[in-house]
Each structure stands twice: as C-alpha cells, then as structure tokens.
Design a protein around this motif. Structure first.
Motif, PDB file in Angstrom:
ATOM      1  N   ILE A  84       0.976  -1.320  -0.001  1.00 22.08           N
ATOM      2  CA  ILE A  84      -0.038   0.116  -0.072  1.00 22.08           C
ATOM      3  C   ILE A  84       0.774   1.142   0.174  1.00 22.08           C
ATOM      4  O   ILE A  84       0.661   2.137  -0.631  1.00 22.08           O
ATOM      5  CB  ILE A  84      -1.044   0.066   1.195  1.00 22.08           C
ATOM      6  CG1 ILE A  84      -2.119  -0.971   0.914  1.00 22.08           C
ATOM      7  CG2 ILE A  84      -1.615   1.366   1.232  1.00 22.08           C
ATOM      8  CD1 ILE A  84      -3.021  -1.103   2.091  1.00 22.08           C
ATOM      9  N   GLU A  88       1.071   4.130  -3.059  1.00 27.57           N
ATOM     10  CA  GLU A  88       0.633   5.452  -2.485  1.00 27.57           C
ATOM     11  C   GLU A  88       1.756   6.391  -2.891  1.00 27.57           C
ATOM     12  O   GLU A  88       1.412   7.545  -3.563  1.00 27.57           O
ATOM     13  CB  GLU A  88       0.449   5.671  -0.980  1.00 27.57           C
ATOM     14  CG  GLU A  88      -0.715   4.988  -0.601  1.00 27.57           C
ATOM     15  CD  GLU A  88      -1.131   5.171   0.690  1.00 27.57           C
ATOM     16  OE1 GLU A  88      -2.466   5.263   1.308  1.00 27.57           O
ATOM     17  OE2 GLU A  88      -0.407   5.141   1.688  1.00 27.57           O
ATOM     18  N   LYS A  91       1.668   6.755  -6.991  1.00 24.26           N
ATOM     19  CA  LYS A  91       0.651   7.755  -7.390  1.00 24.26           C
ATOM     20  C   LYS A  91       1.233   9.225  -7.109  1.00 24.26           C
ATOM     21  O   LYS A  91       0.900  10.012  -7.911  1.00 24.26           O
ATOM     22  CB  LYS A  91      -0.501   7.734  -6.513  1.00 24.26           C
ATOM     23  CG  LYS A  91      -1.856   8.306  -7.078  1.00 24.26           C
ATOM     24  CD  LYS A  91      -3.143   7.842  -6.255  1.00 24.26           C
ATOM     25  CE  LYS A  91      -4.275   8.929  -6.733  1.00 24.26           C
ATOM     26  NZ  LYS A  91      -5.481   8.168  -6.191  1.00 24.26           N
ATOM     27  N   LYS A 127      -7.173  -0.046  -6.467  1.00 26.30           N
ATOM     28  CA  LYS A 127      -7.547   1.018  -5.825  1.00 26.30           C
ATOM     29  C   LYS A 127      -6.692   2.040  -5.566  1.00 26.30           C
ATOM     30  O   LYS A 127      -6.856   3.286  -5.539  1.00 26.30           O
ATOM     31  CB  LYS A 127      -7.766   0.605  -4.280  1.00 26.30           C
ATOM     32  CG  LYS A 127      -8.317   1.666  -3.255  1.00 26.30           C
ATOM     33  CD  LYS A 127      -8.600   1.221  -1.985  1.00 26.30           C
ATOM     34  CE  LYS A 127      -9.069   2.126  -0.991  1.00 26.30           C
ATOM     35  NZ  LYS A 127      -9.263   1.739   0.400  1.00 26.30           N
ATOM     36  N   TYR A 128      -5.287   1.771  -5.655  1.00 24.03           N
ATOM     37  CA  TYR A 128      -4.218   2.811  -5.029  1.00 24.03           C
ATOM     38  C   TYR A 128      -3.312   3.112  -6.160  1.00 24.03           C
ATOM     39  O   TYR A 128      -3.085   4.310  -6.252  1.00 24.03           O
ATOM     40  CB  TYR A 128      -3.339   2.239  -4.003  1.00 24.03           C
ATOM     41  CG  TYR A 128      -3.963   2.220  -2.582  1.00 24.03           C
ATOM     42  CD1 TYR A 128      -3.976   3.316  -1.849  1.00 24.03           C
ATOM     43  CD2 TYR A 128      -4.427   0.808  -2.219  1.00 24.03           C
ATOM     44  CE1 TYR A 128      -4.513   3.172  -0.404  1.00 24.03           C
ATOM     45  CE2 TYR A 128      -5.106   0.998  -0.740  1.00 24.03           C
ATOM     46  CZ  TYR A 128      -5.051   2.118  -0.103  1.00 24.03           C
ATOM     47  OH  TYR A 128      -5.606   2.096   1.210  1.00 24.03           O
ATOM     48  N   TYR A 129      -3.392   2.190  -7.344  1.00 22.90           N
ATOM     49  CA  TYR A 129      -2.592   2.733  -8.404  1.00 22.90           C
ATOM     50  C   TYR A 129      -3.320   1.962  -9.775  1.00 22.90           C
ATOM     51  O   TYR A 129      -2.519   1.322 -10.546  1.00 22.90           O
ATOM     52  CB  TYR A 129      -1.243   2.430  -8.449  1.00 22.90           C
ATOM     53  CG  TYR A 129      -0.123   3.125  -9.188  1.00 22.90           C
ATOM     54  CD1 TYR A 129       0.019   4.407  -9.214  1.00 22.90           C
ATOM     55  CD2 TYR A 129       0.444   2.458 -10.299  1.00 22.90           C
ATOM     56  CE1 TYR A 129       0.816   5.135 -10.228  1.00 22.90           C
ATOM     57  CE2 TYR A 129       1.241   2.961 -11.138  1.00 22.90           C
ATOM     58  CZ  TYR A 129       1.447   4.399 -11.144  1.00 22.90           C
ATOM     59  OH  TYR A 129       2.219   5.287 -11.990  1.00 22.90           O
TER      60      TYR A 129
END
Length: 208
Positions: A84, A88, A91, A127-129
């Motif tokens: 995660i 993050e 991104k 979700k994150y990338y």
C-alpha cells in the motif's frame, strides 16, 4: 524505441542497487527496468532480492530517479506489508512511463505458497494505483517436471477473467512442458506472457 513486437524489448533484471540503477539509466539500449521490492529490517521498502534485507537503494530513491527517464519500470513485490505505501508513493510521484505491478500471487506446482492474497493484491493495485499494468504469476521451482498445471492455469484464468490489461510472468524452463496450458491464458485481447528465467537458457530451450 521503434519496437514492433514484444521480443524486441530490452530488459535489465534485478536493478537493486544505486550503482546499477545509475548505470542502466545511462544505457540508451535498455527499455525496461525490473526491481525487486521488499521490506527492510527497518520496515521500509527497498530494492533487494530475498533473502537479502539490506540495500543502498530505497523505493523512494528508485521512483524519484525514474522521473527523468522514459524507461518502463517493473516492480516485483516480494512482501505484501509494504504494498500500500509503495502504491501511494507511486501515485504521488506521477511517473508517466509504463509501470508494471508484479507479484507471485498463486502457488505453483511443487513451489512454496504465495505470501499474497490473490484477490487482495488485485484490489489494492486497482484502488491505489489503477494506472499500473498488472503482472501476476506463480511461485515456481526451476524443474521442468514441475511445470504449470491445468489447475494452476484455471485458477489464474478465474481471477484474471475481468482484467483488461495483464501480463503473466512465466518461467522459461517450464514452458516446453506447459505450453498447451499457458497458451490458453493469452487468447484474450490484451492478455500477454512475460518470459523470464533465473538460470542461463541453453541452446535447446532457445530453439524451442
């Protein structure tokens, strides 16, 4: 780069040190960089291949240096606990080149269990990338007698059926005895394989 087919893409494997990264970034022939990402003994993400846990190249240093490069980057995640935070940071960095998000999310024939939850890895990447290109494979051993089984392929097809763009990393030495099974994975548009091998490839395998 003027590439017309995937086999023309030039890779640099295991770019896990500052010296190698700087050298490869200066090499105009290299198109794709692959780095192994795992958690350090301090709990931070670094570029190093297990069983090593120390490196002079942190994940942050790696992606920051990639900002000024057009080379693609494949991140081979080895430990789920840093996934995660890495996604993050990716991104926030806003890299424009292709980024492959790789993990061995399924257990291969005769190999160790995966550290990852297959659906968990896919959900976190989405979700994150979501800009990342998924690269999902199996744990393996370098024994042609332990190739990819029908069960291995069926499990991968089940979890990847709805994925738009995905590549499946497959071990070269296992391909001759597994091609019938592997070939069924790449019948869907934008589903490809990425061939890799830790060991030198002999002439017989190259010919195959």
């Amino acid at each position: 780069y003027g590439v017309t087919k995937p086999g023309e893409v030039i890779w640099s494997h295991a770019v896990n040190s500052t010296e190698k990264l700087n050298r490869i970034l200066r090499d105009s022939s290299i198109m794709m960089i692959e780095s192994d990402i795992r958690v350090s003994s301090y709990g931070t993400p670094i570029a190093v291949h297990p069983p090593e846990t120390e490196s002079d190249l942190s994940f942050d240093q790696l992606i920051n240096q990639m900002r000024d490069s057009k080379k693609g980057l494949k991140l081979d995640f080895k430990d789920p606990e840093i996934l995660i935070q890495c996604l993050e940071r990716l991104k926030k960095t806003g890299l424009s080149q292709p980024i492959l998000l790789n993990a061995d999310i399924l257990q291969g024939n005769g190999a160790n269990p995966s550290k990852f939850s297959p659906l968990g890895f896919l959900a976190l990447c989405k979700k994150y990338y979501p800009l990342g290109i998924l690269s999902i494979g199996w744990t393996t051993i370098a024994d042609p007698d332990f190739g990819y089984t029908k069960q291995n392929i069926a499990e991968m097809r089940r979890i990847s059926l709805d994925l738009r763009e995905v590549t499946f990393p497959v071990r070269a030495c296992l391909l001759p005895n597994s091609w019938k099974q592997i070939n069924s994975l790449v019948q869907q548009k934008e589903h490809t394989i990425t061939v890799w091998n830790n060991e030198p490839i002999d002439d017989e395998l190259k010919d195959w």
